[in-house]
Design an enzyme around this catalytic site. Structure first.
Site, PDB file in Angstrom:
ATOM      1  N   TYR A  76      69.239 -28.881  17.293  1.00  0.00           N
ATOM      2  CA  TYR A  76      67.930 -28.471  16.782  1.00  0.00           C
ATOM      3  C   TYR A  76      67.838 -26.947  16.663  1.00  0.00           C
ATOM      4  O   TYR A  76      66.789 -26.359  16.900  1.00  0.00           O
ATOM      5  CB  TYR A  76      66.804 -29.058  17.655  1.00  0.00           C
ATOM      6  CG  TYR A  76      66.946 -30.552  17.825  1.00  0.00           C
ATOM      7  CD1 TYR A  76      66.769 -31.389  16.735  1.00  0.00           C
ATOM      8  CD2 TYR A  76      67.302 -31.133  19.041  1.00  0.00           C
ATOM      9  CE1 TYR A  76      66.933 -32.768  16.862  1.00  0.00           C
ATOM     10  CE2 TYR A  76      67.463 -32.503  19.178  1.00  0.00           C
ATOM     11  CZ  TYR A  76      67.278 -33.314  18.085  1.00  0.00           C
ATOM     12  OH  TYR A  76      67.433 -34.675  18.214  1.00  0.00           O
ATOM     13  N   CYS A 117      57.313 -11.066  11.459  1.00  0.00           N
ATOM     14  CA  CYS A 117      55.962 -10.549  11.645  1.00  0.00           C
ATOM     15  C   CYS A 117      55.012 -11.595  12.199  1.00  0.00           C
ATOM     16  O   CYS A 117      54.045 -11.974  11.539  1.00  0.00           O
ATOM     17  CB  CYS A 117      55.449 -10.000  10.323  1.00  0.00           C
ATOM     18  SG  CYS A 117      56.542  -8.722   9.738  1.00  0.00           S
ATOM     19  N   GLU A 118      55.309 -12.096  13.382  1.00  0.00           N
ATOM     20  CA  GLU A 118      54.422 -13.028  14.080  1.00  0.00           C
ATOM     21  C   GLU A 118      54.635 -12.815  15.568  1.00  0.00           C
ATOM     22  O   GLU A 118      55.781 -12.686  16.016  1.00  0.00           O
ATOM     23  CB  GLU A 118      54.801 -14.481  13.781  1.00  0.00           C
ATOM     24  CG  GLU A 118      54.551 -14.889  12.366  1.00  0.00           C
ATOM     25  CD  GLU A 118      54.223 -16.370  12.237  1.00  0.00           C
ATOM     26  OE1 GLU A 118      53.724 -16.965  13.211  1.00  0.00           O
ATOM     27  OE2 GLU A 118      54.471 -16.891  11.157  1.00  0.00           O
ATOM     28  N   ARG A 169      71.016 -34.389  21.017  1.00  0.00           N
ATOM     29  CA  ARG A 169      71.048 -33.179  21.842  1.00  0.00           C
ATOM     30  C   ARG A 169      72.168 -33.188  22.877  1.00  0.00           C
ATOM     31  O   ARG A 169      72.861 -32.182  23.063  1.00  0.00           O
ATOM     32  CB  ARG A 169      69.697 -33.053  22.554  1.00  0.00           C
ATOM     33  CG  ARG A 169      69.466 -31.752  23.269  1.00  0.00           C
ATOM     34  CD  ARG A 169      68.227 -31.831  24.167  1.00  0.00           C
ATOM     35  NE  ARG A 169      67.105 -32.494  23.570  1.00  0.00           N
ATOM     36  CZ  ARG A 169      66.092 -31.864  22.945  1.00  0.00           C
ATOM     37  NH1 ARG A 169      66.082 -30.564  22.858  1.00  0.00           N
ATOM     38  NH2 ARG A 169      65.101 -32.571  22.429  1.00  0.00           N
TER      39      ARG A 169
HETATM   40  N1  LLP Z   1      66.961 -41.440  17.560  1.00  0.00           N
HETATM   41  C1  LLP Z   1      65.765 -41.230  17.005  1.00  0.00           C
HETATM   42  C2  LLP Z   1      65.081 -42.323  16.303  1.00  0.00           C
HETATM   43  C3  LLP Z   1      65.160 -39.964  17.108  1.00  0.00           C
HETATM   44  O1  LLP Z   1      63.959 -39.765  16.579  1.00  0.00           O
HETATM   45  C4  LLP Z   1      65.833 -38.921  17.796  1.00  0.00           C
HETATM   46  C5  LLP Z   1      65.254 -37.587  17.899  1.00  0.00           C
HETATM   47  C6  LLP Z   1      67.092 -39.183  18.345  1.00  0.00           C
HETATM   48  C7  LLP Z   1      67.629 -40.464  18.205  1.00  0.00           C
HETATM   49  C8  LLP Z   1      67.915 -38.156  19.063  1.00  0.00           C
HETATM   50  O2  LLP Z   1      67.275 -37.662  20.189  1.00  0.00           O
HETATM   51  P1  LLP Z   1      68.080 -36.680  21.183  1.00  0.00           P
HETATM   52  O3  LLP Z   1      69.188 -37.485  21.821  1.00  0.00           O
HETATM   53  O4  LLP Z   1      68.586 -35.542  20.408  1.00  0.00           O
HETATM   54  O5  LLP Z   1      67.067 -36.269  22.174  1.00  0.00           O
HETATM   55  N2  LLP Z   1      63.420 -30.795  17.521  1.00  0.00           N
HETATM   56  C9  LLP Z   1      63.174 -31.276  18.874  1.00  0.00           C
HETATM   57  C10 LLP Z   1      63.744 -32.651  19.120  1.00  0.00           C
HETATM   58  C11 LLP Z   1      63.244 -33.704  18.161  1.00  0.00           C
HETATM   59  C12 LLP Z   1      63.870 -35.041  18.380  1.00  0.00           C
HETATM   60  C13 LLP Z   1      63.509 -35.993  17.301  1.00  0.00           C
HETATM   61  N3  LLP Z   1      64.124 -37.276  17.399  1.00  0.00           N
HETATM   62  C14 LLP Z   1      63.724 -30.258  19.852  1.00  0.00           C
HETATM   63  O6  LLP Z   1      64.254 -29.240  19.427  1.00  0.00           O
HETATM   64  O7  LLP Z   1      63.614 -30.430  21.058  1.00  0.00           O
END
Ligand code: LLP
Length: 419
Positions: free
Chosen positions: A372, A343-344, A277
């Site tokens: 994401y 439609c939700e 992110r």
């Molecule tokens: N490493 C692992 C093992 C992970 O599971 C994740 C994210 C990351 C790194 C990266 O995390 P970040 O730096 O992006 O926070 N869809 C959700 C976020 C799910 C994150 C899953 N794992 C959202 O939109 O907030």
């Protein structure tokens, strides 16, 4: 304004390109990424953590578009993947296999075989049965795989329940309390070299304390294992640094670096982080056009041509995304429920949101959609996937074309007996 998107003469721009022009040229909904913003985010990481010997392995799940992967690889990034699909994306984008770390809680034997055959840098293992499967895969391939074992340090990342991963009740990793035994089991198996410890405690963290606690657990374990003859040489520190969606104060990378230095910095290990992110989130926007403004009894609905299938975060996590008109027409303030056409009732980007008044035909930008966003898209309501554009300075490229209805239908077949 958000990194990567700046207003010039009232026009919101990516690089030097006005977003309104992109919406006109490529249609809406459309994702726009600022290459400059991605590059700047990577360089900030590298400047803060590089001196500690920490390699940045981008978490591909955040945005797996090959153009983004190529851009980051060109900056020197490694990649963190969680499926054979993500690994294939990286290889197709020209990322060298020895810069890829393969993580994930449920890798299949086929995926393990492919990772071993590709010669990835490291596989992060999350269970004893997976250790055994990987050992068999590596032996069959006549090689020895460097692995890290992902521990679950049981710390609370204090983030949204759906994106916290480091508690005992989460499915991820191996409880720190039993990890020692698992390392010894791995040490005894052929074909794998348990040289690393990995962890990841959650996503969108805005507080350093959980990292400090988790890395302390990691350091203790590394020291214990070394004393028992297991040569821990690698630490995968996970991802999860949060970004500003609304009014959060993100963790300063210099402070993060200090925590790493103080907790695990003197172990002499090769280290890596896996941010997703924070490298791409604020480098992307989803552009949508206002279809209707629908006054109701108690609220006014702004109906966009983008929907929950394009960006699921608001409905899935109650996530806030700033939504702004791309052209500031100097209209007064208004308050809208901003929704899509699906439609939700959950197809809502924001409720009672104050923003400058807009009219049908106007283009709005849903900000912080680089992570994401497109990757979590679906075709619900038979809505084709939107295109993705990369802007770099004054250059624009379509890095994913808009899906057509023919594309959608082409995967399906009606059985002969119904014909
Ligand atoms: N490493 C692992 C093992 C992970 O599971 C994740 C994210 C990351 C790194 C990266 O995390 P970040 O730096 O992006 O926070 N869809 C959700 C976020 C799910 C994150 C899953 N794992 C959202 O939109 O907030």
């Amino acid at each position: 304004m958000i990194e990567g998107f700046v207003r010039r003469d009232g026009e919101l721009c990516a690089g030097s390109v006005p977003l309104g022009r992109l919406a006109g040229d490529y249609g809406t909904p459309v994702f726009v990424y600022s290459g400059g913003a991605v590059r700047a985010a990577y360089r900030a990481y590298d400047a803060a953590l590089g001196p500690l010997g920490v390699r940045v392995c981008y978490a591909v799940k955040a945005n797996g578009n090959q153009a983004i992967l190529r851009l980051l690889a060109g900056e020197g990034a490694g990649m963190d993947v969680v499926s054979a699909g993500e690994m294939t994306r990286c290889l197709a984008a020209g990322v060298p296999a020895d810069r890829i770390v393969f993580s994930g809680v449920g890798k299949t034997r086929e995926e393990l075989d492919r990772a071993v055959a590709a010669g990835v840098h490291q596989i992060n293992v999350e269970s004893v049965p997976e250790l055994e499967a990987l050992s068999a895969a590596a032996v069959a391939a006549g090689t020895t795989m460097p692995i890290a074992i992902r521990i679950n340090p049981d710390v609370d990342a204090r983030t949204h329940a759906k994106i916290t991963t480091g508690r005992k009740e989460n499915k991820f990793g191996i409880d720190a309390s039993v990890a020692r035994g698992v390392f010894h089991r791995a040490h005894a198996l052929p074909g794998i070299d348990p040289c690393g410890i990995a962890l990841h405690i959650g996503s969108q963290l805005t507080d350093l304390a959980p990292y400090r606690d988790a890395y302390a657990v990691m350091a203790d374990l590394a020291t214990t294992l070394r004393g028992e003859g297991i040569a821990i040489a690698r630490l995968d520190l996970g991802g999860g640094i949060g970004i500003r969606y609304r009014d959060e104060t993100p963790i300063a990378l210099a402070d993060y670096a200090a925590v790493i230095r103080e907790t695990v910095g003197d172990l002499g290990c090769e280290m890596m982080v896996e941010p997703g992110r924070s490298l791409v989130g604020n480098a992307g926007a989803l552009l949508a056009r206002v279809v209707y403004v629908k006054p109701g009894d108690s609220r006014t609905f702004l109906i966009l041509d983008a929907a929950m299938n394009d960006l699921i975060r608001p409905t899935l996590y109650e996530a806030w995304h700033d939504i702004v008109p791309v052209r500031d027409r100097g209209c007064g303030p208004a308050t809208y429920d901003i929704v899509g056409p699906v439609c939700e009732s959950g197809d809502t980007f924001a409720t009672r949101r104050a923003m400058p008044a807009v009219e049908p035909g106007d283009v709005v930008a849903i900000l912080s959609a680089g992570a994401y966003g497109a990757v979590m898209g679906s075709t619900y309501n038979a809505r084709p996937l939107p295109p993705e554009l990369l802007v770099d300075g004054d250059r624009v490229a379509v890095v994913r074309r808009r899906q057509t209805l023919d594309d959608l239908l082409a995967l399906e077949a009606v059985p002969a007996w119904l014909a």
